[in-house]
Design an enzyme around this catalytic site. Structure first.
Site, mmCIF file in Angstrom:
data_model
loop_
_atom_site.group_PDB
_atom_site.id
_atom_site.type_symbol
_atom_site.label_atom_id
_atom_site.label_comp_id
_atom_site.label_asym_id
_atom_site.label_seq_id
_atom_site.Cartn_x
_atom_site.Cartn_y
_atom_site.Cartn_z
ATOM 1 N N LYS A 69 0.825 -1.211 0.000
ATOM 2 C CA LYS A 69 0.000 0.000 0.000
ATOM 3 C C LYS A 69 0.863 1.267 0.000
ATOM 4 O O LYS A 69 0.511 2.270 -0.604
ATOM 5 C CB LYS A 69 -0.921 -0.014 1.219
ATOM 6 C CG LYS A 69 -1.813 1.205 1.360
ATOM 7 C CD LYS A 69 -2.823 1.002 2.469
ATOM 8 C CE LYS A 69 -3.540 2.266 2.833
ATOM 9 N NZ LYS A 69 -4.576 2.030 3.856
ATOM 10 N N GLU A 146 -9.699 7.614 6.101
ATOM 11 C CA GLU A 146 -9.825 6.623 7.182
ATOM 12 C C GLU A 146 -10.360 7.227 8.493
ATOM 13 O O GLU A 146 -11.275 6.656 9.084
ATOM 14 C CB GLU A 146 -8.499 5.886 7.373
ATOM 15 C CG GLU A 146 -8.258 4.915 6.214
ATOM 16 C CD GLU A 146 -6.843 4.395 6.098
ATOM 17 O OE1 GLU A 146 -6.013 4.693 6.970
ATOM 18 O OE2 GLU A 146 -6.556 3.679 5.107
ATOM 19 N N ASP A 169 -5.119 6.871 15.186
ATOM 20 C CA ASP A 169 -4.926 5.669 14.377
ATOM 21 C C ASP A 169 -3.453 5.279 14.435
ATOM 22 O O ASP A 169 -2.610 5.929 13.815
ATOM 23 C CB ASP A 169 -5.367 5.973 12.931
ATOM 24 C CG ASP A 169 -5.239 4.755 12.027
ATOM 25 O OD1 ASP A 169 -4.699 3.722 12.479
ATOM 26 O OD2 ASP A 169 -5.670 4.845 10.863
#
Ligand code: AMP
Length: 571
Positions: A69, A146, A169
């Site tokens: 990613k 996100e 996160d």
């Protein structure tokens, strides 16, 4: 036909759907929600995705890829077998596998998806993610950041309340902090910060180093001396120890060292906290910055939402609890939150009934405005100037208004032309449409019209022009994607946005504040009046910009000064 939500993660990916019972995760063929983001080739050259590929990472490194990613949108490519694969090709294979799982589970073809991306992804990385979807045969309806997805997953329970969320996160290798605000069902990102080189893996490194020193206290750089295989085993053990410490207070392991001697390695939570001190300090900084950038204080944060596997560590949770004097919410599994939020977004895009009063947000990518005539010399007007009403990057849905006047007394109509673009002259912008507004003939003074633009997330612009003297309103609808919505759907959507169509000046809290300022002005004389007039000017300017946060900040700034004048009122 369902729209699915997809969390395309660095380590694992998930797929979800919005149902009458809310967001639901879809299990893969193995019955797991988490599909490792790994792709490989079998010995026969067959493509393997997920757990099957991950299992071969160690045994067949040349035939397997993971953690791609981070290369999205770059020229990176890797050979697997005879073919070269870019990060978007590998991601497409993961997406394709998730798509098939969803199709089996739902019993229908899946063609439309919402995919989550890190908030820090730039345009190229976002385009690469869209391309990966396309290669997998998915129409990517929208990408969702996100943290927004995480807040949406939690925010739904609380949609009637104004709420400020801090989303933390902490994944394997990155740390992201965002502050989001939810009001009137609208979710808005206020600030974000982070550290691209800080994650759960750093905690594993610290434990590995600690264990290495324990094995041989005299040699500080024991790790370098260890065989690569032993070092990898020790790191694996450290990773397990770290994860186990999330549910236990002490862990101990047996380890056979390079000399084939069995050694016992143990670690307590307290010791782990002590050796992580440096990393915890590094976590603190972006959190503080995000709170400051949002113009908030710790006590203004209503909920802290945790995302990413590494937020399971009690040291991280207690750090946040100490900073915000509140326990972070974690009734949702941190590995599932983003996919759940992506499903909510999918529900919003497909206009699921259960989500009627939640409004999704986006930003308007360009400026919307009208043509304006400017008086260049007395009695001499020049057409063709652009008057921005909704500026680019404004969070949508949004409603903004301006008041304009007729050019001449006695004028009986206005032809209002609407444009989108960034140029000062309308000729260089994109023409969107026009509306003719009849004006009552008034020879005594210039007539005023209130022009209100309301822009919805589906790309529809509503233009309302009200002649102030008669209160008569003309309406024009400009569709970004004509025919996508029926007339009644458009009407219903703009009706739902009525709340936004009140000028901040007319909102009770602002009207009352202005009345207090005016009263204070009345009650004082001389220099005090000058000061208060200045405060009124500051507040007026904030109101004119029609930005909720700026206005609230202006009120907070003015309040102590106003209070001081009220306290020493001479009457
Ligand atoms: P993510 O990329 O969100 O899956 O996060 C992966 C990181 O979370 C890795 O560094 C894992 O070691 C870490 N992690 C996963 N589960 C736990 C746990 N129970 N306790 C501590 N760290 C964990």
């Amino acid at each position: 036909m369902s729209i699915v939500g997809i969390d395309l993660g660095t380590t694992n990916s998930l797929i979800s759907v919005f149902t009458d019972d809310g967001p639901k995760l879809i299990p893969n063929a193995l019955g797991d929600y988490l599909t490792p983001s790994a792709v490989g080739l079998s010995d026969k050259g067959q493509v393997l995705v997920g757990q099957a590929a991950k299992d071969r990472l160690v045994t067949h490194p040349a035939l397997t890829q993971a953690r791609f990613k981070r290369y999205m949108g770059t020229n990176w490519s890797q050979k697997l077998g005879r073919k070269h694969y870019r990060a978007e090709d590998l991601s497409a294979l993961v997406l394709g596998s998730l798509k098939r799982d969803a199709e089996n589970y739902l019993g229908e073809t899946v063609e439309r998806a919402i995919i989550s991306v890190p908030a820090y992804f730039n345009d190229t990385q976002r385009k690469a993610t869209m391309a990966a979807g396309q290669i997998a045969g998915l129409k990517v309806e929208r990408l969702i950041n996100e943290p927004t997805a995480a807040a949406l997953a939690y925010g739904l329970n609380d949609k009637d309340r104004e709420s400020t969320f801090l989303v933390v996160d902490l994944g394997g290798g990155t740390f992201d902090v965002s502050i989001l605000e939810m009001f009137d069902g609208v979710m808005e990102v206020r600030a974000s910060a982070g550290d691209a080189f800080l994650g759960g893996e750093d905690f594993t490194d610290i434990v590995t180093k600690y264990f290495a020193e324990k094995l041989s206290p005299k040699q500080a750089s024991k790790l370098d001396k260890m065989s690569a295989k032993k070092a990898a085993m020790l790191r694996d053990l450290a990773d397990q120890a770290k994860a186990k410490l999330s549910s236990e207070h002490e862990v101990s392991f047996k380890f056979i060292d390079d000399k084939s001697v069995e050694q016992t390695l143990s670690l307590t939570r307290a010791k782990f906290e002590e050796i992580s001190e440096g990393l915890l300090k590094k976590l603190r900084h972006p959190i503080q910055r995000a709170v400051m950038d949002a113009g908030l204080r710790a006590e203004n944060i209503d909920q802290v939402v945790l995302v990413g596997g590494a937020t399971r560590m009690p040291v991280v949770r207690s750090l946040i609890a100490r900073m915000f004097k509140t326990f972070p919410v974690h009734n949702l599994n941190p590995d599932h939150v983003i996919a759940m939020g992506a499903a909510v977004q999918a529900g919003l895009v497909s206009r699921h009934k259960a989500l009627d009063d939640v409004v999704m947000t986006d930003v308007c990518p360009f400026t919307l405005g009208t043509e304006l005539s400017i008086e260049v010399a007395k009695g001499h007007h020049e057409d063709g100037h652009f008057q921005p009403i909704i500026e680019r990057n404004t969070v949508i849905p949004v409603s903004r208004s301006v008041v304009n006047y007729t050019m001449q007394k006695g004028q009986t109509s206005i032809d209002l032309r609407i444009f989108q673009g960034e140029a000062p002259r309308v000729d260089n912008n994109v023409y969107l449409g026009q509306v003719n507004i009849p004006i009552p003939k008034n020879m005594k003074k210039h007539e005023a019209v209130d022009i209100r633009f309301t822009y919805d997330v589906s790309g529809v612009l509503e233009v309302l022009v009200k002649v102030l003297s008669t209160e008569k309103t003309n309406r024009l609808i400009i569709e970004g994607n004509p025919g996508a919505l029926s007339k009644s759907e458009i009407d219903a959507r703009f009706k739902a946005l009525d709340k936004l169509k009140i000028h901040p000046r007319d909102e009770t809290v602002n009207a009352a504040f202005m009345a207090r300022l005016a009263k204070s002005y009345e009650n004082h004389l001389g220099d005090a009046r000058k000061d208060i007039q200045y405060l009124i000017g500051v507040f007026e300017a904030a109101l004119a910009r029609q930005n909720k946060h700026e206005i609230s900040e202006a009120r907070d700034e003015i309040e102590p000064h106003l209070q001081a004048y009220e306290d020493r009122s001479i009457f």
